[in-house]
Design an enzyme around this catalytic site. Structure first.
Site, PDB file in Angstrom:
ATOM      1  N   ARG A 166       0.611  -1.508  -0.063  1.00 54.78           N
ATOM      2  CA  ARG A 166      -0.056   0.137  -0.067  1.00 54.78           C
ATOM      3  C   ARG A 166       0.813   1.145  -0.078  1.00 54.78           C
ATOM      4  O   ARG A 166       0.516   2.362   0.651  1.00 54.78           O
ATOM      5  CB  ARG A 166      -0.894   0.108   1.361  1.00 54.78           C
ATOM      6  CG  ARG A 166      -1.603  -1.322   1.396  1.00 54.78           C
ATOM      7  CD  ARG A 166      -2.529  -1.607   0.392  1.00 54.78           C
ATOM      8  NE  ARG A 166      -3.200  -2.845   0.258  1.00 54.78           N
ATOM      9  CZ  ARG A 166      -3.576  -3.676  -0.595  1.00 54.78           C
ATOM     10  NH1 ARG A 166      -3.790  -3.125  -1.911  1.00 54.78           N
ATOM     11  NH2 ARG A 166      -4.539  -4.548  -0.221  1.00 54.78           N
ATOM     12  N   ASN A 187       2.300  -7.648   7.856  1.00 54.21           N
ATOM     13  CA  ASN A 187       2.466  -9.028   7.036  1.00 54.21           C
ATOM     14  C   ASN A 187       3.949  -9.257   7.163  1.00 54.21           C
ATOM     15  O   ASN A 187       4.458  -8.927   6.027  1.00 54.21           O
ATOM     16  CB  ASN A 187       1.952  -8.869   5.571  1.00 54.21           C
ATOM     17  CG  ASN A 187       0.297  -8.667   5.626  1.00 54.21           C
ATOM     18  OD1 ASN A 187      -0.353  -9.187   6.602  1.00 54.21           O
ATOM     19  ND2 ASN A 187      -0.108  -8.274   4.872  1.00 54.21           N
ATOM     20  N   LYS A 227       0.389  -8.890  13.804  1.00 55.38           N
ATOM     21  CA  LYS A 227      -0.832  -8.955  13.110  1.00 55.38           C
ATOM     22  C   LYS A 227      -0.858 -10.525  13.342  1.00 55.38           C
ATOM     23  O   LYS A 227      -0.286 -11.438  12.440  1.00 55.38           O
ATOM     24  CB  LYS A 227      -0.732  -8.702  11.633  1.00 55.38           C
ATOM     25  CG  LYS A 227      -1.794  -8.873  10.771  1.00 55.38           C
ATOM     26  CD  LYS A 227      -1.756  -8.370   9.415  1.00 55.38           C
ATOM     27  CE  LYS A 227      -2.935  -8.851   8.494  1.00 55.38           C
ATOM     28  NZ  LYS A 227      -2.911  -8.084   7.151  1.00 55.38           N
ATOM     29  N   GLU A 264      -5.759 -12.603   7.809  1.00 54.54           N
ATOM     30  CA  GLU A 264      -5.451 -12.451   6.385  1.00 54.54           C
ATOM     31  C   GLU A 264      -4.420 -13.370   6.176  1.00 54.54           C
ATOM     32  O   GLU A 264      -3.345 -13.030   5.686  1.00 54.54           O
ATOM     33  CB  GLU A 264      -5.054 -10.976   6.047  1.00 54.54           C
ATOM     34  CG  GLU A 264      -6.428 -10.163   6.034  1.00 54.54           C
ATOM     35  CD  GLU A 264      -6.366  -8.678   5.541  1.00 54.54           C
ATOM     36  OE1 GLU A 264      -5.039  -8.165   5.448  1.00 54.54           O
ATOM     37  OE2 GLU A 264      -7.226  -8.230   5.113  1.00 54.54           O
ATOM     38  N   ARG A 324      -2.564  -6.088  17.185  1.00 58.86           N
ATOM     39  CA  ARG A 324      -3.438  -5.541  16.292  1.00 58.86           C
ATOM     40  C   ARG A 324      -4.858  -6.226  16.254  1.00 58.86           C
ATOM     41  O   ARG A 324      -5.002  -7.481  16.575  1.00 58.86           O
ATOM     42  CB  ARG A 324      -2.852  -5.433  14.665  1.00 58.86           C
ATOM     43  CG  ARG A 324      -1.913  -4.684  14.392  1.00 58.86           C
ATOM     44  CD  ARG A 324      -1.241  -4.733  13.060  1.00 58.86           C
ATOM     45  NE  ARG A 324      -2.173  -3.983  12.271  1.00 58.86           N
ATOM     46  CZ  ARG A 324      -2.695  -4.150  10.978  1.00 58.86           C
ATOM     47  NH1 ARG A 324      -2.711  -5.509  10.676  1.00 58.86           N
ATOM     48  NH2 ARG A 324      -3.475  -3.268  10.622  1.00 58.86           N
ATOM     49  N   LYS A 369      -8.213  -0.094  14.486  1.00 61.01           N
ATOM     50  CA  LYS A 369      -8.368   0.911  13.210  1.00 61.01           C
ATOM     51  C   LYS A 369      -9.447   1.711  13.727  1.00 61.01           C
ATOM     52  O   LYS A 369     -10.315   1.528  14.495  1.00 61.01           O
ATOM     53  CB  LYS A 369      -8.439  -0.037  11.853  1.00 61.01           C
ATOM     54  CG  LYS A 369      -7.400  -0.675  11.650  1.00 61.01           C
ATOM     55  CD  LYS A 369      -7.732  -1.280  10.130  1.00 61.01           C
ATOM     56  CE  LYS A 369      -6.353  -2.212   9.585  1.00 61.01           C
ATOM     57  NZ  LYS A 369      -6.579  -2.765   8.301  1.00 61.01           N
ATOM     58  N   ASP A 380     -12.136  -1.149   7.304  1.00 63.53           N
ATOM     59  CA  ASP A 380     -10.781  -1.113   6.813  1.00 63.53           C
ATOM     60  C   ASP A 380     -10.423   0.315   6.201  1.00 63.53           C
ATOM     61  O   ASP A 380     -10.321   0.289   4.855  1.00 63.53           O
ATOM     62  CB  ASP A 380     -10.396  -2.106   5.981  1.00 63.53           C
ATOM     63  CG  ASP A 380      -8.864  -2.353   5.637  1.00 63.53           C
ATOM     64  OD1 ASP A 380      -8.215  -1.710   6.378  1.00 63.53           O
ATOM     65  OD2 ASP A 380      -8.664  -2.885   4.484  1.00 63.53           O
ATOM     66  N   GLU A 420      -4.812   4.141   0.645  1.00 64.79           N
ATOM     67  CA  GLU A 420      -5.036   2.716   0.051  1.00 64.79           C
ATOM     68  C   GLU A 420      -6.312   2.782  -0.735  1.00 64.79           C
ATOM     69  O   GLU A 420      -6.374   2.501  -1.551  1.00 64.79           O
ATOM     70  CB  GLU A 420      -5.067   1.702   1.406  1.00 64.79           C
ATOM     71  CG  GLU A 420      -5.533   0.399   0.650  1.00 64.79           C
ATOM     72  CD  GLU A 420      -5.491  -0.822   1.668  1.00 64.79           C
ATOM     73  OE1 GLU A 420      -5.073  -0.532   2.682  1.00 64.79           O
ATOM     74  OE2 GLU A 420      -6.128  -1.650   1.315  1.00 64.79           O
TER      75      GLU A 420
HETATM   76  O1  GCW Z   1      -5.854  -2.454   4.847  1.00 59.92           O
HETATM   77  C1  GCW Z   1      -5.829  -3.901   4.514  1.00 59.92           C
HETATM   78  C2  GCW Z   1      -4.740  -3.876   3.392  1.00 59.92           C
HETATM   79  C3  GCW Z   1      -3.675  -4.787   3.745  1.00 59.92           C
HETATM   80  C4  GCW Z   1      -3.355  -4.733   4.974  1.00 59.92           C
HETATM   81  C5  GCW Z   1      -4.232  -5.011   6.102  1.00 59.92           C
HETATM   82  C6  GCW Z   1      -3.897  -4.889   7.229  1.00 59.92           C
HETATM   83  C7  GCW Z   1      -0.943  -5.128   5.673  1.00 59.92           C
HETATM   84  O2  GCW Z   1      -5.423  -4.045   2.160  1.00 59.92           O
HETATM   85  O3  GCW Z   1      -2.844  -4.660   2.849  1.00 59.92           O
HETATM   86  O4  GCW Z   1      -2.224  -5.666   5.374  1.00 59.92           O
HETATM   87  O5  GCW Z   1      -5.243  -4.347   5.720  1.00 59.92           O
HETATM   88  O6  GCW Z   1      -4.182  -3.738   7.841  1.00 59.92           O
HETATM   89  O7  GCW Z   1      -3.137  -5.732   8.100  1.00 59.92           O
END
Ligand code: GCW
Length: 731
Positions: free
Chosen positions: A197, A239, A316, A320, A353, A389, A394, A422
């Site tokens: 991103r 990640n 994290k 995902e 997170r 967040k 997101d 993003e």
């Molecule tokens: O915003 C989303 C993004 C991912 C990101 C994820 C997160 C780093 O599309 O790219 O991964 O969230 O915040 O973990």
């Protein structure tokens, strides 16, 4: 023959003249050109009448004592003041005349010590500072003092900002301290220097060259952060790759940490939960396995030997595809507390997170984090923070505040904001994000009565948490101007200012940034400020008005694709979020739907769930409503929606005109670059309007209301290519 020759000669003389003229032009414009590298720390001379007044008050810089931080203070003040005042402001060893700027801490500066400010400075803490006009040794001076050297550095930057923004400095009495403790950038930077991103070039960390070679640019990165009070930097992507924790990479990280340290920026790392397996062949990463816990303890010891002020781990987990405690049938608390135990002896923290959601059929992703984490309130170790967040999905252009804020009174909670755009047009769209963050910080959770705002949850006023903080996903890269879009710098700046003071008004932040970065000319300032303050509302209008969300294209999230339904995970598809059908539009999160509203306090829930009370800006986030629902304007939903899209497009067109009118005021290089980006922004806004309205029209079956332009292309054409596949000057 002769004639031709003559003509040729004439042409070439003309050519020479033209060339000389062009050279001259180039010289003129390049004198004024600015590539944006200096950010808001430009220090170009102030207008003569202004600097004349300051000159009497600023004649020398007296920083007693020796350390890397104090050297940085001295260099910044001497360089900055000399630049701003258009004549040397030298460093001196003592106060010899009026106008000395005395900087330091009681322990390194006898001058500061002699003032007897110990008590006041102690109350402000090592990062806080006091700036006062005072008399020292029979002279009128300005004193910038702090209990800690980094606080003195922050004070120096504050003082410079006063001059940069042309504020009076003759009777200063400023006391400042940061409201949040951890003010941290999160870099989603990979070891191959790609940036997840990231839209501003490559990662600033050149892992191959490190630790032998440290790019001098990293000093400017640290300076920039220090100038706005950012005191931490998580270097690698959440990640994450376990390699970051290997011995060789830790040496590289140490080199970065050593570079940042004088500026008060501590380094953190994202920790991959399965690192013990991947780095050292352990059979498991089960957090309750003693060998695993011992491995992390050894790892923490190894890190702190190299980097004594290492900040801690960002994790994290189980999100995902990332590994985590749940991979081993343990829970978030097991995982976080095991890491926390390894870091605790070194005073490090675990930032866990809250961006977690499962792939469960038929569930509401917006409810997932609360479901998974809220039950653990009060269970996390004292050095664990939960990083949440701003909203439950997101980083959308607009989200209601995350229901976890206020819902875990016994848990230390940090806000995660996304500085990189993003979902907001990458580095192509001009969007000033302070108003968006303000909206979240000012949201009232109502958990302890009226005024229980998110900013009070964060700074500990509401629940008395010991460790506080705010994180921003960085928008920096190797682009010469750091952020791709010149206005992206304003978002980095705004993040720092808000992390320092979560109540800072957007207008003040914009005003400071513009004066320091672009122009102090009053008319131009007013134009730019208006553009900035309106820009976020505009992006919401042309992308996701009235509570729509996550209708961006594919994995890159650039441009519209409300029709998209091809991801195997339902909750990665736009159709999952808008739920358009013949009856209407929107996600029903009330009791008749997912009931995610139940996660808010009763007062907030009552508003969001009530069709007549829910703010229209969140309408389609919480409710599925008929196309002909009456809106407060008197129009039906469909018409209102269409007019919002049109309004967004109109705004970009007006902003382009306004920006063009500033061509003589702002240097040609940045003016031209922003103008080109605004052209792309207009193209994109039109595409957003057209694609979304054409698509939603297939359900609403209604004509566009008066005032909305007909689409430029067909729906099929918009579906055929994402905006990233269409040639544009810059992207
Ligand atoms: O915003 C989303 C993004 C991912 C990101 C994820 C997160 C780093 O599309 O790219 O991964 O969230 O915040 O973990």
């Amino acid at each position: 023959m002769k004639k031709t020759h003559q003509r040729r000669r004439r042409t070439s003389t003309l050519g020479l003249v033209c060339f000389a003229f062009a050279l001259q032009l180039l010289a003129v414009s390049s004198a004024k050109a600015d590539d944006g590298y200096r950010l808001w720390l430009r220090y170009d001379p102030l207008p003569a009448n202004v600097s004349k007044e300051y000159r009497a008050l600023v004649t020398s810089v007296v920083v007693q004592g020796q350390s890397q931080t104090l050297d940085a203070v001295r260099a910044e003040l001497v360089g900055g003041l000399t630049g701003l005042l258009g004549g040397a402001v030298p460093a001196a060893l003592k106060v010899e005349r009026d106008g000395a700027v005395v900087v330091g801490t009681p322990s390194n500066s006898p001058l500061v010590d002699s003032l007897d400010w110990g008590r006041q400075l102690a109350a402000l803490g090592p990062e806080g500072f006091r700036i006062r006009s005072a008399r020292v040794g029979g002279h009128n001076v300005t004193v910038i003092a702090s209990q800690g050297e980094v606080g003195a550095l922050y004070g120096a930057f504050h003082f410079l900002r006063l001059l940069q923004t042309e504020r009076p400095i003759n009777r200063l009495d400023v006391s400042e301290r940061p409201r949040l403790q951890l003010r941290v950038l999160n870099h989603w930077d990979n070891l191959d220097r790609s940036v997840e991103r990231g839209y501003a070039g490559r990662s600033l960390w050149d892992w191959d060259a490190l630790p032998q070679k440290v790019d001098p640019r990293l000093v400017d990165y640290a300076r920039a952060n220090a100038s706005i009070g950012i005191n931490g930097s998580v270097l690698n992507n959440v990640n994450s790759n376990s390699k970051s924790l290997g011995a060789d990479y830790l040496q590289k990280t140490k080199a970065i940490a050593d570079t940042f340290r004088p500026y008060g920026v501590r380094v953190y790392l994202s920790a991959r939960f399965s690192a013990p397996i991947e780095l050292d062949g352990l059979k498991t990463a089960d957090p309750l396995d003693p060998e695993v816990a011992a491995w992390w303890k050894r790892k923490a010891d190894e890190i702190y030997k190299l980097i004594p002020d290492f900040g801690g781990f960002l994790v994290k987990a189980n999100s995902e595809g990332q590994p985590g405690p749940r991979t081993y049938n343990r829970d978030h608390v097991d995982g976080a507390n095991m890491l926390a135990a390894a870091l605790a002896p070194h005073k490090g923290v675990v930032i866990w997170r809250a961006f977690v959601y499962d792939a469960k059929p038929g569930y509401d992703r917006a409810a997932a984090a609360y479901e998974q984490l809220q039950p653990f309130d009060g269970k996390f170790a004292p050095n664990v923070l939960l990083q949440v967040k701003n909203g439950a999905i997101d980083f959308q252009p607009r989200e209601p505040f995350h229901p976890l804020f206020g819902a875990m009174p016994k848990t230390q909670m940090m806000l995660e904001a996304q500085i990189t755009q993003e979902y907001l047009g990458h580095s192509n769209h001009l969007v000033f994000l302070a108003p968006m963050w303000r909206e979240v910080l000012d949201s009232d959770t109502r958990v302890k009565g009226k005024g229980s705002t998110v900013s009070k949850v964060l700074d500990g006023t509401l629940f008395g948490q010991k460790i506080t903080g705010m994180a921003g996903v960085a928008n920096t890269g190797t682009d010469r101007n750091w952020t791709g879009h010149d206005f992206g710098q304003a978002n980095w700046y705004a993040f720092g200012r808000l992390a320092w003071n979560p109540d800072a008004p957007s207008k003040q932040i914009a005003d400071e940034w513009i004066k320091m970065t672009l122009t102090r000319e009053p008319k131009a300032l007013a134009v730019v400020e208006r553009i900035m303050l309106e820009s976020r509302g505009a992006v919401v209008d042309y992308m996701t008005p009235l509570g729509l969300h996550h209708i961006m294209w594919g994995g890159h999230h650039y441009g519209p694709a409300p029709w998209e339904n091809k991801f195997e995970r339902a909750d990665w598809n736009p159709v999952y979020y808008h739920k358009a059908d013949a009856a209407g539009l929107g996600f029903d999160r009330t009791a008749t739907g997912s009931n995610a509203v139940a996660q808010y306090s009763p007062e907030v829930r009552a508003v969001f769930a009530d069709p007549s009370a829910v703010p229209e800006k969140y309408l389609l986030w919480f409710q599925h409503v008929p196309w002909d629902r009456r809106m407060s304007s008197g129009r039906i939903l469909w018409d209102e929606l269409a007019l919002h899209y049109q309004r967004g497009v109109d705004w970009v067109r007006a902003a382009r005109k306004d920006w063009d009118s500033l061509s003589g005021v702002i240097d040609p290089e940045r003016h031209g670059a922003v103008a080109r980006k605004l052209e792309i922004q207009e193209r994109d806004a039109v595409a957003w309007r057209d694609a979304c309205l054409l698509y939603f029209q297939t359900f609403s079956k209604r004509p566009l209301p008066r005032g909305v332009e007909p689409a430029r292309k067909t729906l099929e054409e918009y579906k055929a290519k994402s905006l990233l596949q269409i040639d544009s000057p810059d992207h």
